[in-house]
Write a protein that holds these residues in place. Structure first.
Motif, mmCIF file in Angstrom:
data_model
loop_
_atom_site.group_PDB
_atom_site.id
_atom_site.type_symbol
_atom_site.label_atom_id
_atom_site.label_comp_id
_atom_site.label_asym_id
_atom_site.label_seq_id
_atom_site.Cartn_x
_atom_site.Cartn_y
_atom_site.Cartn_z
ATOM 1 N N LEU A 222 -12.520 12.221 -6.551
ATOM 2 C CA LEU A 222 -11.835 12.093 -7.831
ATOM 3 C C LEU A 222 -11.741 13.449 -8.530
ATOM 4 N N LEU A 223 -12.849 14.171 -8.590
ATOM 5 C CA LEU A 223 -12.845 15.470 -9.264
ATOM 6 C C LEU A 223 -11.900 16.452 -8.582
ATOM 7 N N ASP A 224 -11.814 16.379 -7.250
ATOM 8 C CA ASP A 224 -10.853 17.222 -6.535
ATOM 9 C C ASP A 224 -9.428 16.880 -6.947
ATOM 10 N N SER A 225 -9.153 15.567 -7.133
ATOM 11 C CA SER A 225 -7.796 15.169 -7.542
ATOM 12 C C SER A 225 -7.496 15.600 -8.972
ATOM 13 N N VAL A 226 -8.520 15.663 -9.818
ATOM 14 C CA VAL A 226 -8.339 16.173 -11.182
ATOM 15 C C VAL A 226 -8.075 17.673 -11.138
ATOM 16 N N ALA A 227 -8.798 18.384 -10.287
ATOM 17 C CA ALA A 227 -8.635 19.840 -10.184
ATOM 18 C C ALA A 227 -7.260 20.221 -9.649
ATOM 19 N N LYS A 228 -6.612 19.329 -8.889
ATOM 20 C CA LYS A 228 -5.312 19.634 -8.284
ATOM 21 C C LYS A 228 -4.133 19.337 -9.205
ATOM 22 N N GLN A 229 -4.392 18.922 -10.424
ATOM 23 C CA GLN A 229 -3.300 18.634 -11.346
ATOM 24 C C GLN A 229 -2.499 19.909 -11.645
ATOM 25 N N ASP A 230 -1.165 19.758 -11.714
ATOM 26 C CA ASP A 230 -0.338 20.950 -11.919
ATOM 27 C C ASP A 230 -0.418 21.474 -13.357
ATOM 28 N N GLU A 231 -0.881 20.624 -14.275
ATOM 29 C CA GLU A 231 -1.218 21.084 -15.633
ATOM 30 C C GLU A 231 -2.670 20.683 -15.861
ATOM 31 N N PRO A 232 -3.608 21.597 -15.713
ATOM 32 C CA PRO A 232 -5.025 21.209 -15.722
ATOM 33 C C PRO A 232 -5.494 20.735 -17.086
ATOM 34 N N ALA A 233 -6.467 19.851 -17.072
ATOM 35 C CA ALA A 233 -7.122 19.438 -18.312
ATOM 36 C C ALA A 233 -7.927 20.605 -18.863
ATOM 37 N N ALA A 234 -8.000 20.680 -20.185
ATOM 38 C CA ALA A 234 -8.766 21.765 -20.809
ATOM 39 C C ALA A 234 -10.250 21.614 -20.554
ATOM 40 N N HIS A 235 -10.729 20.365 -20.531
ATOM 41 C CA HIS A 235 -12.148 20.098 -20.350
ATOM 42 C C HIS A 235 -12.328 18.846 -19.506
ATOM 43 N N VAL A 236 -13.341 18.846 -18.658
ATOM 44 C CA VAL A 236 -13.722 17.675 -17.871
ATOM 45 C C VAL A 236 -15.216 17.460 -18.069
ATOM 46 N N VAL A 237 -15.586 16.248 -18.478
ATOM 47 C CA VAL A 237 -16.980 15.899 -18.708
ATOM 48 C C VAL A 237 -17.369 14.774 -17.763
ATOM 49 N N VAL A 238 -18.488 14.946 -17.060
ATOM 50 C CA VAL A 238 -19.039 13.901 -16.202
ATOM 51 C C VAL A 238 -20.387 13.491 -16.779
ATOM 52 N N ASP B 60 -12.400 5.974 -13.697
ATOM 53 C CA ASP B 60 -13.516 5.429 -12.934
ATOM 54 C C ASP B 60 -13.938 6.413 -11.849
ATOM 55 N N ASP B 61 -15.235 6.464 -11.569
ATOM 56 C CA ASP B 61 -15.714 7.463 -10.608
ATOM 57 C C ASP B 61 -15.365 7.131 -9.163
ATOM 58 N N ASP B 62 -14.887 5.903 -8.889
ATOM 59 C CA ASP B 62 -14.419 5.586 -7.540
ATOM 60 C C ASP B 62 -12.901 5.481 -7.487
ATOM 61 N N GLY B 63 -12.240 6.053 -8.496
ATOM 62 C CA GLY B 63 -10.787 6.114 -8.506
ATOM 63 C C GLY B 63 -10.287 7.428 -7.938
ATOM 64 N N LEU B 64 -8.959 7.560 -7.875
ATOM 65 C CA LEU B 64 -8.350 8.762 -7.312
ATOM 66 C C LEU B 64 -6.963 8.932 -7.917
ATOM 67 N N GLY C 86 -8.548 16.193 -22.387
ATOM 68 C CA GLY C 86 -9.903 16.149 -21.874
ATOM 69 C C GLY C 86 -10.059 14.957 -20.957
ATOM 70 N N VAL C 87 -10.839 15.106 -19.887
ATOM 71 C CA VAL C 87 -11.073 14.037 -18.921
ATOM 72 C C VAL C 87 -12.549 13.671 -18.952
ATOM 73 N N ALA C 88 -12.834 12.362 -18.957
ATOM 74 C CA ALA C 88 -14.208 11.866 -18.965
ATOM 75 C C ALA C 88 -14.421 10.932 -17.778
ATOM 76 N N VAL C 89 -15.561 11.102 -17.100
ATOM 77 C CA VAL C 89 -15.913 10.270 -15.953
ATOM 78 C C VAL C 89 -17.365 9.856 -16.099
ATOM 79 N N LEU C 90 -17.637 8.566 -15.936
ATOM 80 C CA LEU C 90 -19.012 8.060 -15.897
ATOM 81 C C LEU C 90 -19.425 7.842 -14.449
ATOM 82 N N THR C 91 -20.705 8.073 -14.164
ATOM 83 C CA THR C 91 -21.201 7.766 -12.837
ATOM 84 C C THR C 91 -22.640 7.285 -12.919
#
Length: 286
Positions: A18-34, A83-87, A2-7
């Motif tokens: 950042l969210l685009d870079s998470v979506a491009k992972q070759d093994e996707p996370a099961a859940h992403v929470v912002v 972090d929400d300004d990471g990549l 699971g991936v968590a991001v604060l903003t």
């Protein structure tokens, strides 16, 4: 996974990247929470979960909100905070984290390497005292808040983030509890979060909260004999390093606040944990 991001809602372009870079992972996370930490969320992709809270709960409180939302899904074994300004500049980050945890059931925390757009890592982003080589992989005693992974079974055992800390030293508080619980903390420099070059002192409350939370951390977790040693060391270092009179005033104001105010339940670490931290290169006196 699971991936968590604060903003705070003030970095919509960086958050989307950042969210685009998470979506491009070759093994996707099961859940992403912002989590919108005291601010409304911008329009988000449908494949993730958005949570808005009415007030800014700080880093600690906001991450606890994200952690609880991920826990509700019932199938998250590892939580990744970003972090929400990471990549994420590589597409294999989630897969490599999953492999690390699958290979070691006592792995509690994995710390990413934080690097700017040129690939440089600031000294303060290397989680060890000898920070000359940011590419040196190994077990450490703390981790980086901007990018890391946490074992959910570990969090079930030791608890989550210290809500009252709000900002600064929340990672070390969690790390000390993890080490005392028998978990490992791994610094893996090949897991990179690209992040702009910044200074923590850009936040107006930095000096006060840094001192207050350091005192709280010592009161909460250190054996009684080490509390004055640890705090005395940091008083001396602050006096030697600080060049700002206003900063010193704020720091010592926070120090006094940390002494006078409740710090939460006291659970001093075992002396075997102190010894283990010393063997890892950073005994809890500095």
């Amino acid at each position: 996974m699971g991936v968590a991001v604060l903003t705070l809602g003030n970095r919509p372009a960086e958050l989307r990247a950042l969210l685009d870079s998470v979506a491009k992972q070759d093994e996707p996370a099961a859940h992403v929470v912002v989590v919108g930490n005291g601010s409304p969320l911008p329009e988000l992709p449908k494949w993730l979960t958005g949570v808005e809270v009415d007030e800014n709960l700080g880093v600690s409180g906001g991450r606890n909100v994200a952690m609880e939302r991920l826990r509700e899904f019932g199938d998250v074994d590892v939580l990744v905070d970003l972090d929400d300004d990471g990549l994420l500049i590589a597409a294999d980050v989630v897969r490599r984290i999953a492999d690390l945890y699958a290979s070691d059931p006592k792995l509690g925390i994995v710390s990413f390497r934080i690097a700017d757009e040129t690939g440089q890592t600031q000294r303060r982003h290397v989680p060890r005292l000898r920070a000359g080589d940011p590419m040196r992989r190994g077990l450490v005693t703390t981790f980086l808040g901007g990018g890391h992974a946490l074992s959910m079974p570990m969090l079930d055992q030791i608890g989550g983030w210290p809500d009252a800390f709000f900002f600064t030293h929340e990672e070390t508080d969690l790390a000390w509890r993890a080490l005392d619980g028998g978990w490992k903390i791994l610094y893996e420099p090949e897991l990179v979060l690209q992040h702009p070059h910044t200074s923590p002192a850009r936040h107006a409350v930095f000096y006060r909260m840094t001192a207050r939370n350091r005192v709280w951390m010592a009161r909460r977790h250190l054996p009684a004999l080490l509390v004055p040693v640890y705090l005395g060391t940091w008083v001396a270092l602050t006096l030697a390093r600080m060049r700002s009179v206003a900063g010193l005033r704020a720091w010592f104001g926070g120090f006094v606040e940390g002494v006078r105010t409740p710090c939460g339940e006291r659970r001093p670490m075992h002396w075997r944990t102190v010894w283990r931290m010393g063997r890892l290169g950073r005994p809890p006196v500095i």
